[in-house]
Design a protein around this motif. Structure first.
Motif, mmCIF file in Angstrom:
data_model
loop_
_atom_site.group_PDB
_atom_site.id
_atom_site.type_symbol
_atom_site.label_atom_id
_atom_site.label_comp_id
_atom_site.label_asym_id
_atom_site.label_seq_id
_atom_site.Cartn_x
_atom_site.Cartn_y
_atom_site.Cartn_z
ATOM 1 N N THR A 271 8.419 5.358 5.884
ATOM 2 C CA THR A 271 7.255 4.475 5.744
ATOM 3 C C THR A 271 7.646 3.170 5.048
ATOM 4 N N PHE A 272 7.973 3.246 3.763
ATOM 5 C CA PHE A 272 8.218 2.017 3.010
ATOM 6 C C PHE A 272 9.445 1.257 3.504
ATOM 7 N N PHE A 273 10.568 1.945 3.665
ATOM 8 C CA PHE A 273 11.787 1.228 4.057
ATOM 9 C C PHE A 273 11.692 0.700 5.490
ATOM 10 N N VAL A 274 11.067 1.476 6.378
ATOM 11 C CA VAL A 274 10.865 0.983 7.742
ATOM 12 C C VAL A 274 9.952 -0.238 7.736
ATOM 13 N N ARG A 275 8.859 -0.167 6.979
ATOM 14 C CA ARG A 275 7.942 -1.311 6.914
ATOM 15 C C ARG A 275 8.592 -2.501 6.211
ATOM 16 N N ALA A 276 9.516 -2.237 5.278
ATOM 17 C CA ALA A 276 10.241 -3.328 4.626
ATOM 18 C C ALA A 276 11.050 -4.129 5.640
ATOM 19 N N GLY A 277 11.509 -3.473 6.703
ATOM 20 C CA GLY A 277 12.190 -4.200 7.776
ATOM 21 C C GLY A 277 11.272 -5.213 8.432
ATOM 22 N N ASP A 278 10.003 -4.848 8.616
ATOM 23 C CA ASP A 278 9.019 -5.802 9.157
ATOM 24 C C ASP A 278 8.800 -6.965 8.198
ATOM 25 N N VAL A 279 8.757 -6.658 6.902
ATOM 26 C CA VAL A 279 8.568 -7.710 5.897
ATOM 27 C C VAL A 279 9.741 -8.692 5.941
ATOM 28 N N LEU B 225 0.823 -1.212 0.000
ATOM 29 C CA LEU B 225 0.000 0.000 0.000
ATOM 30 C C LEU B 225 0.857 1.263 0.000
ATOM 31 N N LEU B 226 1.997 1.201 0.693
ATOM 32 C CA LEU B 226 2.879 2.365 0.739
ATOM 33 C C LEU B 226 3.502 2.663 -0.620
ATOM 34 N N LEU B 227 3.649 1.641 -1.454
ATOM 35 C CA LEU B 227 4.144 1.870 -2.810
ATOM 36 C C LEU B 227 3.184 2.757 -3.609
ATOM 37 N N LEU B 228 1.921 2.782 -3.193
ATOM 38 C CA LEU B 228 0.938 3.675 -3.810
ATOM 39 C C LEU B 228 0.806 4.990 -3.039
ATOM 40 N N TRP C 28 -4.759 0.257 7.511
ATOM 41 C CA TRP C 28 -4.828 1.716 7.534
ATOM 42 C C TRP C 28 -3.998 2.289 8.677
ATOM 43 N N VAL C 29 -4.094 1.689 9.856
ATOM 44 C CA VAL C 29 -3.315 2.172 11.004
ATOM 45 C C VAL C 29 -1.819 2.058 10.708
ATOM 46 N N GLY C 30 -1.422 0.987 10.012
ATOM 47 C CA GLY C 30 -0.021 0.836 9.651
ATOM 48 C C GLY C 30 0.480 1.942 8.743
ATOM 49 N N LEU D 251 20.955 9.504 1.522
ATOM 50 C CA LEU D 251 19.590 9.042 1.791
ATOM 51 C C LEU D 251 19.493 7.529 1.690
ATOM 52 N N LEU D 252 20.233 6.933 0.762
ATOM 53 C CA LEU D 252 20.194 5.478 0.617
ATOM 54 C C LEU D 252 20.788 4.791 1.840
ATOM 55 N N LEU D 253 21.888 5.333 2.358
ATOM 56 C CA LEU D 253 22.456 4.790 3.598
ATOM 57 C C LEU D 253 21.460 4.913 4.744
ATOM 58 N N LEU D 254 20.798 6.064 4.833
ATOM 59 C CA LEU D 254 19.804 6.280 5.888
ATOM 60 C C LEU D 254 18.643 5.302 5.749
ATOM 61 N N ALA D 255 18.189 5.087 4.516
ATOM 62 C CA ALA D 255 17.054 4.184 4.282
ATOM 63 C C ALA D 255 17.387 2.768 4.721
ATOM 64 N N PHE D 256 18.537 2.269 4.335
ATOM 65 C CA PHE D 256 18.876 0.888 4.675
ATOM 66 C C PHE D 256 19.304 0.746 6.136
ATOM 67 N N MET D 257 19.813 1.811 6.735
ATOM 68 C CA MET D 257 20.091 1.767 8.166
ATOM 69 C C MET D 257 18.793 1.605 8.952
ATOM 70 N N LEU D 258 17.750 2.370 8.568
ATOM 71 C CA LEU D 258 16.466 2.261 9.261
ATOM 72 C C LEU D 258 15.788 0.929 8.972
ATOM 73 N N LEU D 259 15.966 0.406 7.758
ATOM 74 C CA LEU D 259 15.422 -0.921 7.442
ATOM 75 C C LEU D 259 16.019 -1.970 8.370
ATOM 76 N N LEU D 260 17.353 -1.959 8.536
ATOM 77 C CA LEU D 260 18.004 -2.928 9.424
ATOM 78 C C LEU D 260 17.613 -2.688 10.876
ATOM 79 N N ASN D 261 17.497 -1.420 11.271
ATOM 80 C CA ASN D 261 17.051 -1.079 12.624
ATOM 81 C C ASN D 261 15.718 -1.750 12.932
#
Length: 447
Positions: A385-393, A75-78, A127-129, A241-251
């Motif tokens: 949103t997307f990268f953080v949620r990708a960590g959950d995935v 959903l975040l991809l949209l 929706w809450v997510g 930004l890419l380093l930040l995105a993947f750092m938060l994904l791993l976090n």
């Protein structure tokens, strides 16, 4: 601080100066921003019990809840490109007004659907997510837009304390209101609280436009549509930004793994405690454990935010500070491998989460300070949103593989998480170096 400037501070600013450096004219805005994010987090914790009640009443609800992160990521991809499209066509206040009122209207809409007998558990959970990532990300983009990097490093400590207080207050308020007005009615209360944030935002925006020491962008700039193109393209073409995105994904991946490990051990302890005494005893054991656990984590996070975070950022600097949580977490999972018992896992997760909710939460926002306006509003939405949620995935995929294919136990999941912690620490070192290059004064002691 210069003695003359110190003498010009208001009583409020002198009080706030006990926790971080506050210069003349900064106190009121910092406090208003703290109250703004306090209301946003209060809204989230008012609807969180409703989310649990609706999703767990659905057949197969626990399983749907566990794997819902994948649906939220899709959903975040949209949602993220739609947000970027709107941001490129309206001013920042119209953007904030539109998004906030849309989410508030959705809460009222869900209430009406539930009252009509519709089954909205899955839809509301998804929706809450989206809400609990996009709305806070938008708030922090606004705060980043107001402050210079030097101001943000000092004042975000106070703003983030508002978020910590909102989480605690929202939980307490929900517990008090649900027995009085009912579960579903919390949606209407939450909608009103969320809409009230616009009053605070507009006050801060008007103050930022008036003469003063905030040092924000010029009024003619801030009220223009936010240009810059596609959010995801911004992330992938910018190394920082890419380093930040993947750092938060791993976090987030590491944290989700830890929550699974803790839940697994708590379930085993509950089964042993309730052996032969029924399912109700097991549920009471789990609920009692988590109520105490969350209480300690939230309290520790608040105290760290108030008394420790500003001093860590001030004396060791952002580049080193962002390495602290992965280092602490690495030590935690090494401890779990050696002693995979409930008491140990509980306290290492308490240390991890309280640091994450305080120091790491503040640093995540500070790291956006040297970015452009377009990156603050658009790329930040994609990352937070997307990268953080990708960590959950990723965590859900590891749990699926580890339980059904590899039959990993607690030690096995802890060892896998140690590998992720090492990668997270390495990315944090690289990100810290990039931040230092963008903000050279980050290595100096703030005065």
């Amino acid at each position: 601080m210069d003695p003359t400037a110190a003498a010009q501070r208001s009583p409020l600013e002198r009080l706030l100066g006990l926790f971080t450096t506050v210069r003349p004219g900064e106190g009121a805005t910092a406090l208003a921003l703290a109250f703004n994010v306090f209301l946003i987090l209060t809204t989230y914790y008012l609807i969180k019990p409703v989310r649990e009640a609706l999703i767990l009443s659905v057949p197969g609800g626990p399983e749907i809840k566990s794997y819902s992160a994948a649906g939220q990521a899709l959903l975040l991809l949209l949602a993220v490109p739609a947000y970027g499209w709107l941001a490129g066509r309206v001013s920042r206040m119209r953007l904030i007004d539109t998004v906030t009122l849309l989410f508030a209207a959705c809460l009222v809409g869900f209430y009406l659907l539930v009252q009509s007998g519709a089954h909205v558990g899955v839809a509301f959970f998804l929706w809450v997510g989206i809400f609990n990532l996009m709305v806070p990300a938008q708030f922090w983009a606004f705060a980043n837009d107001l402050y210079t990097p030097e101001q943000g490093k000092r004042l975000f400590v106070l703003v983030a304390f508002g978020a910590s207080c909102g989480a605690v207050f929202g939980s307490v308020l929900a517990n008090r209101l649900i027995p009085v007005i009912g579960v579903h009615e919390m949606l209407v209360v939450a909608a009103a609280v969320l809409a009230s944030t616009l009053v605070v935002t507009r006050w801060v925006n008007a103050r930022e436009h008036s003469p003063g020491p905030l040092g924000g962008p010029r009024p003619d700039v801030t009220e223009q549509p936010i240009e810059g193109g596609d959010a995801f393209a911004m992330v992938f073409r910018n190394r920082y930004l890419l380093l930040l995105a993947f750092m938060l994904l791993l976090n987030n991946w590491v944290n989700s793994n830890g929550e699974y490990i803790l839940g697994h051990i708590v379930k085993e302890a509950a089964d042993e405690h309730a052996a032969g005494r029924g399912e109700l005893v097991e549920e009471e054991f789990i609920a009692s454990f988590y109520s105490r656990y969350f209480g300690v984590v939230n309290l520790a996070g608040m105290l760290l935010q108030l008394f420790v975070v500003s001093r860590v950022i001030k004396y060791i600097g952002v580049p080193v500070a962002i390495c602290l949580l992965p280092a602490i977490t690495l030590g935690s999972y090494l401890t779990i491998v050696a002693l995979p018992v409930l008491g140990v896992v509980r306290w290492v997760k308490t240390a991890e989460n309280s640091t994450d909710y305080s120091l790491q939460s503040t640093l995540k926002q500070v790291l956006y300070l040297p970015t452009t306006r377009a990156e603050k509003y658009k790329a930040k939405q994609a990352i937070d949103t997307f990268f953080v949620r990708a960590g959950d995935v990723c965590s859900a995929g590891l749990v699926l593989a580890g339980t059904h294919l590899l039959t990993l136990g607690v030690r096995g999941f802890a060892i896998a998480t140690i590998v992720l912690c090492v990668a997270w620490l390495a990315l944090s070192v690289l990100l810290g170096r990039s931040f230092r290059a963008l903000v050279p004064e980050a290595t100096e002691v703030m005065r």
